[in-house]
Design a protein around this motif. Structure first.
Motif, PDB file in Angstrom:
ATOM      1  N   GLY A 278       8.374   6.696-134.990  1.00  0.00           N
ATOM      2  CA  GLY A 278       8.355   6.816-136.431  1.00  0.00           C
ATOM      3  C   GLY A 278       8.704   5.519-137.137  1.00  0.00           C
ATOM      4  O   GLY A 278       9.039   4.502-136.516  1.00  0.00           O
ATOM      5  N   LEU A 279       8.638   5.569-138.451  1.00  0.00           N
ATOM      6  CA  LEU A 279       8.937   4.397-139.262  1.00  0.00           C
ATOM      7  C   LEU A 279      10.345   3.884-138.998  1.00  0.00           C
ATOM      8  O   LEU A 279      10.565   2.677-138.891  1.00  0.00           O
ATOM      9  CB  LEU A 279       8.782   4.751-140.754  1.00  0.00           C
ATOM     10  N   ALA A 280      11.310   4.809-138.867  1.00  0.00           N
ATOM     11  CA  ALA A 280      12.701   4.392-138.634  1.00  0.00           C
ATOM     12  C   ALA A 280      12.830   3.629-137.320  1.00  0.00           C
ATOM     13  O   ALA A 280      13.511   2.603-137.251  1.00  0.00           O
ATOM     14  CB  ALA A 280      13.620   5.607-138.641  1.00  0.00           C
ATOM     15  N   ALA A 281      12.178   4.121-136.261  1.00  0.00           N
ATOM     16  CA  ALA A 281      12.237   3.444-134.964  1.00  0.00           C
ATOM     17  C   ALA A 281      11.565   2.081-135.020  1.00  0.00           C
ATOM     18  O   ALA A 281      12.060   1.098-134.455  1.00  0.00           O
ATOM     19  CB  ALA A 281      11.588   4.311-133.894  1.00  0.00           C
ATOM     20  N   GLU A 282      10.433   1.991-135.707  1.00  0.00           N
ATOM     21  CA  GLU A 282       9.732   0.719-135.836  1.00  0.00           C
ATOM     22  C   GLU A 282      10.594  -0.305-136.579  1.00  0.00           C
ATOM     23  O   GLU A 282      10.697  -1.467-136.175  1.00  0.00           O
ATOM     24  CB  GLU A 282       8.407   0.921-136.579  1.00  0.00           C
TER      25      GLU A 282
END
Length: 315
Positions: A278-282
């Motif tokens: 997800g965006l948070a992991a990226e």
């Protein structure tokens, strides 16, 4: 089978007590017991052994726990994907990080990440590299910071930085120079991690290159405990230099550069190849890289972000 039954099951497994589990999920103990009983009847077997006030997983319960945990993580991920589609920056990110790297990198990294994503629930677990890998493969972690190389077919890795190892000795130990050859380790008593730890394997591999058989007088799993034992004169050790320098203030230690060869290892990010990031992991991965670059260009930052020294009793 209902989702709440799985959540109640996970709570009981975590707390090993019906009363505490009921408090955690905000229901009465009788209601929780009824739901667990219904789940056991549906599965046709007991999931818990009741040992007085304590409950433990049966063999069937242990098997069910693995898949239940995975199912809940998949549901969390599904919710996160939908929220990202709607433009929200919410959800949960679970990270596993090398214990040594955790000491100097995580504090500034988390500070930067939370400024960008204040509503993301972030969990960071300081672990051995092997535990980080196992956490990724079992779907308990979203992203990991671990030792490289890592060639597991289900994992993708991104190199982060190269960590140099240094010799650490008590201030009172006589060492003639500020630099020492790897061959010089042959005459020193060493405090190292156990043989099944990745760092220990790397140290022994570097020693083998120099034709040295390390004289290990003590094995400990905690890097902090190792430093304390060294400071008290038990022996010398070999640990990542950035970690050691972040812990030096307040400890009676000397750091000696090693060469011929200079022991070093790669550290990187890892995640499941087929799992949606997800965006948070990226963003966490990107911020991790820039934070590490800043620490390497200004090592004093790692000292400013070190945790307070704890007493032996607190350990």
């Amino acid at each position: 089978m209902e989702l709440r039954q799985i959540e109640y099951f996970m709570a009981v497994a975590a707390h090993q007590n019906f009363s505490r589990a009921a408090e955690h999920v905000h229901v009465s103990q009788p209601s929780l017991s009824v739901q667990i009983g219904g789940l056991e009847r549906e599965l046709g077997t007991r999931l818990f052994d009741r040992l007085g006030r304590k409950v433990v997983l049966t063999q069937a319960g242990e098997l069910f726990h693995v898949h239940a945990e995975r199912a809940l993580r998949e549901l969390d991920q599904a919710e996160q994907v939908v929220q990202e589609l709607l433009g929200a920056k919410r959800g949960r990110l679970v990270v596993g990080a090398l214990s040594t790297v955790n000491t100097y990198l995580i504090a500034p990294l988390v500070s930067r990440f939370k400024q960008r994503f204040p509503d993301i629930h972030l969990q960071v677990h300081a672990q051995a590299s092997g535990d980080v890998v196992n956490g990724l493969l079992s779907n308990r972690l979203d992203i990991g910071i671990c030792l490289l190389p890592l060639t597991h077919p289900q994992l993708t890795t991104v190199p982060l930085f190269e960590e140099r190892l240094a010799l650490v000795a008590p201030a009172g130990m006589h060492i003639a120079t500020r630099r020492a050859r790897m061959q010089d380790l042959a005459r020193l008593p060493l405090v190292l991690m156990p043989v099944d730890y990745c760092l220990r394997k790397m140290v022994e591999a570097e020693c083998a290159k120099a034709g040295v058989h390390p004289q290990v007088v003590l094995e400990m799993t905690s890097p902090e405990g190792i430093l304390q034992a060294v400071a008290e004169g038990t022996g010398a050790t070999i640990l990542p230099e950035l970690y050691v320098r972040s812990r030096l203030p307040g400890m009676d230690l000397q750091v000696i550069d090693l060469y011929d060869p200079t022991p070093r290892h790669a550290v990187g990010l890892a995640y499941l190849t087929k799992r949606h990031r997800g965006l948070a992991a990226e963003e966490f991965a990107a911020i991790c890289q820039t934070t590490m670059q800043d620490l390497q260009s200004d090592p004093e930052q790692s000292k400013q972000n070190r945790p307070r020294k704890r007493t032996a009793r607190q350990k």
